[in-house]
Design an enzyme around this catalytic site. Sequence first.
Site, mmCIF file in Angstrom:
data_model
loop_
_atom_site.group_PDB
_atom_site.id
_atom_site.type_symbol
_atom_site.label_atom_id
_atom_site.label_comp_id
_atom_site.label_asym_id
_atom_site.label_seq_id
_atom_site.Cartn_x
_atom_site.Cartn_y
_atom_site.Cartn_z
ATOM 1 C CG HIS A 72 44.324 50.216 39.812
ATOM 2 N ND1 HIS A 72 45.697 50.077 39.727
ATOM 3 C CD2 HIS A 72 43.995 49.781 41.060
ATOM 4 C CE1 HIS A 72 46.162 49.572 40.860
ATOM 5 N NE2 HIS A 72 45.150 49.377 41.680
ATOM 6 C CD GLU A 76 39.642 53.070 46.285
ATOM 7 O OE1 GLU A 76 39.484 52.594 47.414
ATOM 8 O OE2 GLU A 76 40.008 52.407 45.307
ATOM 9 C CG ASP A 77 43.273 55.198 47.103
ATOM 10 O OD1 ASP A 77 42.268 55.253 47.836
ATOM 11 O OD2 ASP A 77 43.800 54.133 46.741
ATOM 12 C CG ASP A 139 43.877 46.255 42.935
ATOM 13 O OD1 ASP A 139 44.859 46.739 43.526
ATOM 14 O OD2 ASP A 139 42.703 46.380 43.349
ATOM 15 C CG ASP A 259 44.811 12.127 42.152
ATOM 16 O OD1 ASP A 259 44.737 12.272 43.375
ATOM 17 O OD2 ASP A 259 43.882 12.363 41.376
#
Length: 742
Positions: A72, A76-77, A139, A259
């Site tokens: 994933h 991007e990286d 993620d 409760d």
Amino acid sequence: MMRQYELVERVSSYNPNADEALLNKAYVYSMQKHGAQKRASGDPYFVHPLEVAGILTDLRLDDGTIAVGLLHDTIEDTDATRSEIDNLFGAEIGKLVEGLTKIAQLDLVSKRTKQAENLRKLLLAISDDVRVLIVKLADRLHNMRTLHFVPEHKRSRIAQETIDIYAPLAERMGMQDIREELEGLSFRYINPEAYEAISQKLEEVRVTNKSLIQEIEGELTKVFEEKGLNARVRGREKQAYSVFRKMQRQSIGFEQLSDIYAFRVLVNDIESCYQALGIVHTIWPSVPGRFKDYISTPKPNDYQSIHTTVIGPGRQRVELQIRTHQMHQFAEYGVAAHALYKDVTGKTKGGRSLGKLAKDSKAYAWLRQTVELFASGNSAEEFMEHTKLELFQDQVFCFTPKGRVIALPRGAIPIDFAYAVHTGIGNTCIGCKINGAIMPLVTQLNNGDEVDIICSKAQTPPAAWESIVVTGKARAAIRKATRVAVRAQYAGLGEQILSNAFKRADRAYSEDQLKVGLTRLGYQTVEDALAAVGRGELPSRMVLEAVFPDYQDQRAAQSEGERGEGWFGLKQASAMKFRIPGTSTKKKNDADNVSIPIRGLSGNLPVSFAPEGGAVPGDRIVGILTPGKGVTIYPIHSPSLSHFDDSPDLWLDVRWEIDEENSERFPARLKVSVLNEPGGLAEIATVIADNDGNIENIKMDQRVSDFFEMIIDVSVWNLNHLNRIIEQVRSKKSISKVERVN
């Protein structure tokens, strides 16, 4: 760090048919691409996608989704590309990975806008395949588990985004375990003092009532066995954030909570759910108003269960949730549970192939509807605003007359209900019946209300509705309808302005003629051009020159003195030129053909009146086209008109057109000098009231020892009505002077 073979074994344990080659290839590819990258903790970056994949195996998801979890962050990286992933893993996995990739470069003005743009992209990707959301939640969950390694100044922002967006999304998708963990982790960083205080209080209660959970579990299990019901009882303590939210919502302290414990009763079928409910209510008294049946009326995220609260051992309030084992799976995993029993082919299978299954869920239908409604919004921030409105609210369940269930946020009103049924119903809504009784459209709806919407084709939604509805769908629809209505108003005004301008130039006006000049004017449609003229952005002279290139503006050819004698000249203006009924020397039909009728603030044109003094029927008037605001009506003798002497294109020929049975009042302003003694103001108010006038506003202008001056805004029917009020006020002994302000 999980080894490659360990990951494959975890998936194979619940899905013997898993594609091991795919998992191995994704593992190796991700590890190679992330290479020497490091996390903020100092661990190899590859640990993060591996942990995400581990969370997905806990959800027992299919091997394709596990592979997406491993991949994933690669686009991007790293230097990985979509085409490379498509070639290696297939277009479906490539599309999912791209859907999870954040926007890297955007021309944005604020962090809020960047967050909104990322949310828009995320939801658009989710609308194609829900696996994008599940991987994104996994993620975010791992990032929150390791948030303590992130620099301190970033933690609060990330936690706030998580509790604002991702936790509500998990709840809407029915994934309660992930939602609770995200909320708990976020709460720790957003409000650490409250987190520590509530956690300490819960620990104290845990020590004090150490055996209570076991006692209640044992007693319930024993009773069910005696009644021959096969049921499994689980008890648990509520989470810190859940306790905090309840304290905030009810404005109570921790000691007032009754409760804190919740128990789940799991049975084999729906009939056993109601049998268990009857047994529980037999041995322990129920708390009135704390019963909800989400089995017969499921939540929009497919959640089903019976909720009840009883007075248990030690007079302790105990919350019970009664459901089947299958309902429990959906309650825990939400849309991720849709492949638990069937794969895409309909055959029973250990793993969950989720690609198409969740499309049938109500939760997914809500998500797609939200995205479709707001994806075409004006701005990313508006999209985010509406999405948050949809995510945050607790819900009430109402019914149409035919029995259809409509889920709405708490605090919703019948207008929200109407738009939830259909946008067309909302746009034409004029009234409603709630449980058979006619009620105002602003009535807050309660659980179980039956709502019958009354419609009229002549209705269009008022812009003011936008500020009173609570659902994003209603706000977006009202905003859109308002834009369409305003555009139509300006187009209608523009058409009248052009029609009159063409007549003054002795030219024939038609839409076909206007189409000839669209290219020169820079507009794509006739409606665009007409709306621009109505808003004052496009002068009528420019339209004439674009349509008729040989046109010469005769006003420009006039001398300064001649121009002063025309109908644009303020001092030389005549009643005939303004076409005021009763003063025009032309025939009525001629007046109707060349001037714009003014009917007041509720007519079909965007009309307002001069802010200093207004105008009333019977006044000689002139219209000033105010760019972006429509037409402002001034009395012909208003000093404010001198500001427009140099802008003749803004002047409009207007006339009153008021029906004899007119029920509309018009604004006027009076300046009154009153003797400084008791009762003066009362006398003025009495005169105005006795003459059927209405005081809109009073302002003390100045005060001296003997007299004080006040400015009074009144609304009246016409000029005769106003003059009658002025004369009667002037006749009072305490009144020194009365004059109209223009």
